[in-house]
Write an enzyme that holds these catalytic residues in place. Structure first.
Site, PDB file in Angstrom:
ATOM      1  N   GLY A 320      53.239  43.559  43.078  1.00 60.54           N
ATOM      2  CA  GLY A 320      54.024  42.852  42.059  1.00 60.54           C
ATOM      3  C   GLY A 320      53.745  41.353  42.131  1.00 60.54           C
ATOM      4  N   GLY A 321      53.621  40.850  43.344  1.00 62.58           N
ATOM      5  CA  GLY A 321      53.296  39.431  43.534  1.00 62.58           C
ATOM      6  C   GLY A 321      51.923  39.120  42.976  1.00 62.58           C
ATOM      7  N   TRP A 323      50.387  40.617  40.685  1.00 67.38           N
ATOM      8  CA  TRP A 323      50.432  40.732  39.213  1.00 67.38           C
ATOM      9  C   TRP A 323      50.736  39.367  38.576  1.00 67.38           C
ATOM     10  CZ3 TRP A 323      54.427  39.808  35.731  1.00 67.38           C
ATOM     11  CH2 TRP A 323      54.250  40.309  34.437  1.00 67.38           C
ATOM     12  N   HIS A 324      51.521  38.547  39.302  1.00 68.14           N
ATOM     13  CA  HIS A 324      51.932  37.269  38.719  1.00 68.14           C
ATOM     14  C   HIS A 324      50.804  36.249  38.633  1.00 68.14           C
ATOM     15  CE1 HIS A 324      55.978  38.851  39.375  1.00 68.14           C
ATOM     16  NE2 HIS A 324      56.368  37.968  38.476  1.00 68.14           N
ATOM     17  N   GLY A 325      49.780  36.398  39.442  1.00 66.50           N
ATOM     18  CA  GLY A 325      48.701  35.416  39.350  1.00 66.50           C
ATOM     19  C   GLY A 325      47.631  35.661  40.388  1.00 66.50           C
TER      20      GLY A 325
END
Lengths: 467, 409
Positions: A320-321, A323-325
């Site tokens: 998920g982390g 996915w953010h960048g």
């Protein structure tokens, strides 16, 4: 184009509303919305449109093939093809350079004199993470038998590209929108609620989030921020990201309503959380439920023992982390939250301070979230270290920062206002909506104010005014 | 939660909803319509939307005859946005008659079938002038005794007018002997000017005037998203009013000036002077940012390009007001933590002289005159005044004469 840009408010939106309500048939409206959404998206870079179209075609075809497949083996084959194709697109455009940089760095540690892989310096297509997740969920849901394929390619293309939620969510699953693509109601009440949401979201973004942004830029640009600067900087960032992101979500909901769509809630006062677990039920809800349903549960969720549950939580948050960048700081942020979620799960309590009054539970949760924002906002792990040092006073008090605060009284005021609102006031979805003349007047004034702020920050009319 | 809100909405008051739709809708439509109307009526946005015709004669010719009444204030007082404060700095511009030639430039018509041995190209500094006889081209004409054509194009950056001039068919068949290109200091940067090489190479492939018999044609590049993103808010009357309102609020509530203008530490010639903060910021650019060597390389390319067309280039380096009156900068803008390096104009001049490109660096003569406490720019504006224009014209003519640029083949 951004919702808070001149060209959106005074060029794109009027064309969309006139065109949409000028067309009477639903199919025509969907095609028109798709076309306008591609223009909206292509405004950044027309080449991005090809990528979104590719993603749309892949999942539409995959969906049909999965649905029509005569046996489980072929259904599985097509879902694997769909997932690999989507993740390949996302991986290449978003993570190739990160992977190459990391590989080269590791190679240099082992003595390689020249880079193993050349960087491609790929321009990241805006919103690719959002629409890839959306369209991927479509194929997966068909595979799971949760939804049926879209009636037509036009319906599906409209679902993927729908501009209100295209670049910053909420991440809407096909099953949430499938019926609305066929039948939507257009009422005066819904339209006016849309206006309300859009203007409140706009105000959150341009007045509150942008109001505290100067401190964030200053502090995160410092090599060794002092105690005062670090705390002002991280509190400002916490407010900036919340009001920016939730404001954008509110605008998306509002725009959806103007076109008859009902989107799900994406934020529910996350800074009132009593734990990190609670935080993830309130922050970017459409992402956390997506990760839960398409990653955490398929990994086994909490069904195969405690240790595996913690591992699953950790893996889910780690990805998920990411996915953010495309930066290791995002991975670190995901890992940080994964560890905290696992600890909370292991404690078996709703909050680590379950015995204390709610105020303390909230304070602890907020402090832990702030610790995560340091990782999230920093450009490098060195900056992370500098910020943590500052927050713990290891860089000194930094009293000279008081002069910066004095020079920006409006940002100070905005910081106080945003902190008060985040902790004490109801959120946009909790406010009891009572349409009337006073609300109309208030919204009209707020809209004018927002437009003024946008234009003050984005224009330099002097050059053109003179000539 | 979600359906709860949407259900609530459906049960909301219809009259109240109507009030929201009508009131917000009316405000939005008023802003929308007002802004678009003013964009065309006031800002003449269509002239930037469409390319100016290279050849336009007859009834379509953009001939302008504009009687201008006496005015007060310049671009800096406009930027200041606080009328009460601006009055302290405002200077009076006398009433005048503004003319444009048959091609839309600031020359006394008719210019058709006239030969101009000298042409001045550049941005607003070339167009500027209190009256028709106070422009740089008029001053150079007086100094040289020759006809000088003003090919200045305001508010389009440093490259626009020179590229248009070199693509203009009028001058392709009958080129002037000398082209004076005025470059303003804050616009001089290696990376910024490097674009010129690309544009000039493009000109060789497709002359700008080709296939345009007259009238207007759409400049598609202006309609590209990035251009529209910049030009729409910047040509918005709401933006203009917002800036004014915000400047007022900032000054009266917080006691702060806006981000654009500051006061000179001391008056010049007894007059209080406004300074442009962004010009001071540009003065702080390091050589690494300015890249003077790249500037020289670009100008050398331009020199060769002009020579191939039978035109001799004279580069006129125009210092910013803030550079000339550097000793009067407000102390907070020139601190030990953020020192201002030497002007890059000297390095560019030296480089051009080495390469044999005729150059006039106005910084020296302007500073010399400034030491006599003479104001060479409007106190309330970024542009030069008649004193500055006359001095610049004399310097340029001296260079042309010394190098015998008009005489030699």
């Amino acid at each position: 184009m951004l919702f808070n840009s001149y060209e959106f408010l005074f060029l794109f939106l009027p064309i969309v509303l006139i065109g949409y309500y000028g067309i009477l048939r639903n199919r025509g409206r969907l095609i028109f919305l798709t076309l306008m959404s591609y223009i909206f998206y292509g405004w950044w870079d027309y080449r991005f449109c090809a990528l979104m179209l590719a993603s749309t075609v892949i999942d539409y075809v995959s969906g049909l093939l999965i649905f029509r497949a005569p046996d489980t083996r072929r259904r599985r084959l097509w879902i694997v093809v769909s997932v690999i194709a989507n993740l390949s697109l996302l991986g290449f455009f978003k993570y190739f350079d990160l992977g190459a940089r990391t590989l080269n760095m590791m190679a240099s540690l082992f003595g390689a004199s020249s880079p193993l892989v050349s960087l491609l310096h790929i321009t990241l297509p805006v919103g690719i993470s959002f629409y890839t997740f959306q369209s991927m969920s479509y194929s997966i849901d068909i595979y799971r038998g949760v939804v049926k394929p879209a009636r037509s390619f036009a319906d599906f293309a409209c679902y993927v590209s729908l501009f209100p939620q295209l670049v910053a969510g909420p991440i809407i699953r096909y099953k949430e929108l499938a019926d609305q693509l066929v039948v939507r109601t257009h009422t005066l009440q819904k339209f006016s609620l849309g206006i309300t949401f859009f203007i409140l979201g706009l105000a959150k973004k341009v007045i509150l989030a942008d109001g505290v942004a100067p401190f964030v830029d200053i502090v995160f640009g410092m090599e060794a921020p002092g105690l005062l600067a670090s705390w002002v900087g991280i509190l400002s960032y916490a407010m900036q990201i919340y009001f920016d992101f939730s404001g954008y979500s509110d605008m998306a909901v509002g725009l959806g309503l103007l076109l008859g769509f009902e989107f799900p809630q994406n934020f529910n006062s996350p800074y009132k959380s009593i734990s990190i677990t609670d935080f993830w039920r309130r922050w970017h809800m459409s992402l956390s439920t997506w990760l839960r349903d398409y990653l955490y549960i398929p990994l086994g969720g909490n069904r195969i023992g405690s240790v595996r549950t913690y591992v699953n939580l950790f893996i889910t948050m780690l990805l998920g982390g990411l996915w953010h960048g495309a930066n290791w700081t995002f991975v670190a942020w995901g890992a940080y939250h994964g560890v905290l979620l696992a600890i909370e799960r292991a404690s078996g309590r709703k909050s680590l301070l379950g015995w204390a009054p709610v105020f303390f539970q909230r304070a602890l949760a907020f402090l832990l979230v702030l610790g995560g924002w340091v990782l999230f906002r920093s450009q490098s792990l060195e900056q992370v270290g500098a910020m943590y040092s500052g927050l713990f006073g290891l860089n000194g008090l930094g009293a000279s920062f008081a002069a910066t605060l004095k020079a920006a009284p409006l940002s100070c005021l905005m910081l106080v206002v945003t902190l008060g609102m985040a902790w004490m006031s109801p959120n946009t979805w909790e406010i009891r909506w009572r349409p009337g003349v006073w609300l109309a007047l208030g919204l009209a004034i707020l809209f004018v104010l927002c437009v003024g702020v946008i234009l003050v920050n984005s224009s330099s009319p002097f050059l053109y005014f003179q000539f | 939660m979600t359906s709860h809100l949407y259900n609530d909405a459906e049960s909301g008051s219809r009259g109240g909803s109507l009030a929201i739709v009508l009131l917000v809708g009316l405000v939005w439509i008023a802003m929308l319509a007002g802004d678009w109307w003013m964009r065309f009526a006031w800002y003449h946005w269509q002239t930037t939307l469409t390319a100016r015709p290279i050849v336009a004669e007859g009834p379509d010719a953009p001939l302008v005859r504009q009687e201008v009444k006496e005015t007060r204030g310049g671009d800096l007082t406009g930027l200041l946005g606080i009328p009460a404060l601006a009055r302290r700095f405002e200077q009076t511009r006398s009433a005048t008659l503004n003319l444009s030639d048959e091609y839309g430039f600031r020359n006394i018509p008719p210019v058709k079938n006239r030969y101009f041995p000298l042409v001045a190209v550049g941005s607003s500094y070339i167009v500027a002038g209190e009256t028709m006889s106070n422009t740089f081209s008029a001053a150079l004409s007086r100094a040289s005794g020759r006809d000088v054509y003003c090919y200045g194009w305001a508010a389009r950056g440093p490259l626009f007018s020179v590229t248009r001039f070199l693509g203009d068919e009028r001058f392709a068949t009958n080129p002037p002997r000398v082209m004076v290109w005025g470059l303003v200091e804050r616009e001089i940067g290696g990376d910024m000017l490097a674009e010129l090489v690309k544009r000039l190479k493009g000109l060789n492939e497709e002359p700008l005037g080709a296939g345009v018999p007259g009238g207007r044609r759409i400049a598609w590049s202006v309609l590209a998203p990035r251009s529209v993103q910049k030009s729409l808010p910047a040509s918005s009357v709401i933006a203009h009013l917002s800036h004014r309102a915000w400047n007022g609020i900032r000054y009266y509530v917080f006691g702060q000036l806006g981000p654009d203008v500051c006061f000179a530490a001391r008056p010049v010639g007894g007059k209080p002077v406004l300074m442009y903060k962004w010009a001071i910021e540009a003065m702080k650019w390091t050589p690494d940012q300015r890249k003077p060597a790249k500037v020289v390389e670009t100008l050398k390319f331009l020199d060769s390009f002009c020579k191939a067309r039978g035109i001799k280039l004279v580069v006129m380096l125009i210092p910013d007001k803030e550079q000339v009156y550097r000793d009067r900068l407000p102390p907070e803008m020139d601190t030990p933590e953020s020192p201002i390096p030497d002007s890059t104009l000297n390095a560019v001049e030296a480089g051009l002289r080495r390469e044999g490109v005729p150059v006039v660096n106005l910084l020296g003569p302007f500073r010399e005159r400034a030491r006599e406490d003479v104001l060479l720019y409007w106190a309330d504006d970024t542009h030069w005044n008649s004193e500055g224009i006359e001095l610049a014209a004399r310097c340029v003519w001296k260079e042309i004469e010394e190098k015998r640029l008009l005489d030699s083949p």
